[in-house]
Design a protein around this motif. Structure first.
Motif, PDB file in Angstrom:
ATOM      1  N   ARG A   1      38.949  39.274  41.484  1.00 17.15           N
ATOM      2  CA  ARG A   1      39.347  39.042  40.096  1.00 17.15           C
ATOM      3  C   ARG A   1      38.389  38.048  39.436  1.00 17.15           C
ATOM      4  NH1 ARG A   1      45.323  37.256  39.917  1.00 17.15           N
ATOM      5  NH2 ARG A   1      44.820  36.061  41.800  1.00 17.15           N
ATOM      6  N   GLY A   2      37.326  38.567  38.854  1.00 15.05           N
ATOM      7  CA  GLY A   2      36.395  37.723  38.110  1.00 15.05           C
ATOM      8  C   GLY A   2      35.542  36.828  38.974  1.00 15.05           C
ATOM      9  N   VAL A   3      34.945  37.393  40.029  1.00 20.18           N
ATOM     10  CA  VAL A   3      34.148  36.609  40.975  1.00 20.18           C
ATOM     11  C   VAL A   3      32.702  36.487  40.478  1.00 20.18           C
ATOM     12  CG1 VAL A   3      33.133  36.623  43.291  1.00 20.18           C
ATOM     13  CG2 VAL A   3      35.568  37.153  42.970  1.00 20.18           C
TER      14      VAL A   3
ATOM     15  N   VAL B   1      32.826  39.859  38.705  1.00 20.70           N
ATOM     16  CA  VAL B   1      33.131  41.086  39.454  1.00 20.70           C
ATOM     17  C   VAL B   1      34.635  41.226  39.689  1.00 20.70           C
ATOM     18  CG1 VAL B   1      32.874  42.255  41.676  1.00 20.70           C
ATOM     19  CG2 VAL B   1      30.879  41.226  40.556  1.00 20.70           C
ATOM     20  N   HIS B   2      35.140  42.389  39.302  1.00 17.59           N
ATOM     21  CA  HIS B   2      36.511  42.779  39.594  1.00 17.59           C
ATOM     22  C   HIS B   2      36.463  44.026  40.469  1.00 17.59           C
ATOM     23  CE1 HIS B   2      38.694  40.323  36.437  1.00 17.59           C
ATOM     24  NE2 HIS B   2      37.436  40.220  36.022  1.00 17.59           N
TER      25      HIS B   2
ATOM     26  N   VAL C   1      34.966  29.547  48.938  1.00 18.09           N
ATOM     27  CA  VAL C   1      36.340  29.815  49.381  1.00 18.09           C
ATOM     28  C   VAL C   1      37.013  30.761  48.394  1.00 18.09           C
ATOM     29  CG1 VAL C   1      38.569  28.825  50.012  1.00 18.09           C
ATOM     30  CG2 VAL C   1      36.468  27.517  50.408  1.00 18.09           C
ATOM     31  N   LEU C   2      37.554  31.856  48.940  1.00 14.80           N
ATOM     32  CA  LEU C   2      38.304  32.832  48.143  1.00 14.80           C
ATOM     33  C   LEU C   2      39.794  32.670  48.390  1.00 14.80           C
ATOM     34  CD1 LEU C   2      36.475  36.291  48.566  1.00 14.80           C
ATOM     35  CD2 LEU C   2      36.664  34.955  46.462  1.00 14.80           C
ATOM     36  N   ASP C   3      40.574  32.893  47.332  1.00 12.25           N
ATOM     37  CA  ASP C   3      42.027  32.941  47.473  1.00 12.25           C
ATOM     38  C   ASP C   3      42.565  33.912  46.437  1.00 12.25           C
ATOM     39  OD1 ASP C   3      44.564  32.101  48.545  1.00 12.25           O
ATOM     40  OD2 ASP C   3      44.867  30.971  46.689  1.00 12.25           O
ATOM     41  N   GLU C   4      43.274  34.925  46.910  1.00 14.04           N
ATOM     42  CA  GLU C   4      43.856  35.946  46.038  1.00 14.04           C
ATOM     43  C   GLU C   4      42.817  36.530  45.088  1.00 14.04           C
ATOM     44  OE1 GLU C   4      47.294  34.227  44.182  1.00 14.04           O
ATOM     45  OE2 GLU C   4      48.471  34.336  46.024  1.00 14.04           O
ATOM     46  N   GLY C   5      41.626  36.784  45.639  1.00 22.29           N
ATOM     47  CA  GLY C   5      40.591  37.466  44.878  1.00 22.29           C
ATOM     48  C   GLY C   5      39.780  36.610  43.930  1.00 22.29           C
TER      49      GLY C   5
END
Length: 235
Positions: free
Chosen positions: A23-25, A11-12, A208-212
């Motif tokens: 960004r590419g989750v 997912v973007h 954990v997310l960081d910068e998308g």
């Protein structure tokens, strides 16, 4: 397969100004899991949780709820499965009385009066707020408003609960009551939070997310001891 799961595939998401929040989750949350979503402010947490019931749609990739890809055509069906509890309860409480707020969703599903009443009573009972049903939300404490906001979601009988900073601005007693409440729910839960004590107590798994981007996904006890994750989160 259970209808209680959440699946993100590559997912973007970009906002109109071009800022790419996700960004590419990719991840999959299974039936009955209680998962924490961590990250600094601006990491993409709020964007991600808004995508779980179609309040935001992917720029690319797919969000799937229990086998149903989220599209404009499936929004109504998905939103009956995913209950969203916002950080500020006042975003969900707008009717003159508590019972009217809790009845609002079921009434909009065109359910018969008897079914609406059953759902109102059960939802308020589950959050220990049945005695508040005739009160105005404006008369309630912060903890009471949070519980009633959750009841407005439970009255829709969702399969999944998504919560944004549920313990924010709660006093010690209200926070403890809320944690006890969430422990008792059998729903699949995704909880975006900065409250690491709550995460340790409630959530067996942490993302954990960081910068998308997802930089860690695993057992909470391992994630919160990882030096790189601690540095990213500032702990």
């Amino acid at each position: 397969m259970s209808h209680h799961y959440i699946k993100f595939t590559d997912v973007h998401f970009s906002y109109p100004d071009g800022y790419e929040a996700l960004r590419g989750v990719s991840f999959n949350i299974s039936h009955g899991e209680r998962v924490a979503l961590l990250g600094r402010n601006g990491a993409g947490k709020s964007t991600l949780i808004l995508m779980t019931n179609g309040l935001l749609m992917p720029t690319s990739g797919e969000v799937n709820i229990g086998g149903i890809p989220i599209t404009k055509r499936t929004l109504m069906q998905v939103r009956q499965s995913v209950g969203m509890v916002f950080q500020n309860p006042d975003d969900q409480l707008f009717m003159p009385t508590v019972e009217e707020d809790v009845a609002f969703g079921p009434l909009n599903m065109n359910l018969p009066y008897e079914e609406v009443e059953r759902r109102v009573v059960e939802a308020l009972t589950s959050v220990k707020a049945l005695n508040l049903r005739k009160k105005s939300p404006m008369q309630l404490s912060g903890g009471q408003r949070r519980r009633v906001a959750i009841a407005t979601v439970l009255s829709m009988e969702p399969a999944i609960l998504v919560l944004d900073e549920p313990t924010a601005n709660l006093d010690f007693i209200s926070r403890k009551d809320l944690l006890d409440l969430l422990k008792g729910f059998t729903h699949t839960q995704l909880i975006a939070t900065h409250d690491l004590d709550m995460v340790r107590e409630l959530c067996g798994r942490t993302i954990v997310l960081d910068e998308g981007k997802i930089i860690a996904d695993g057992q909470t006890s391992d994630i919160l001891e990882d030096a790189n994750v601690k540095a990213t989160l500032g702990i």
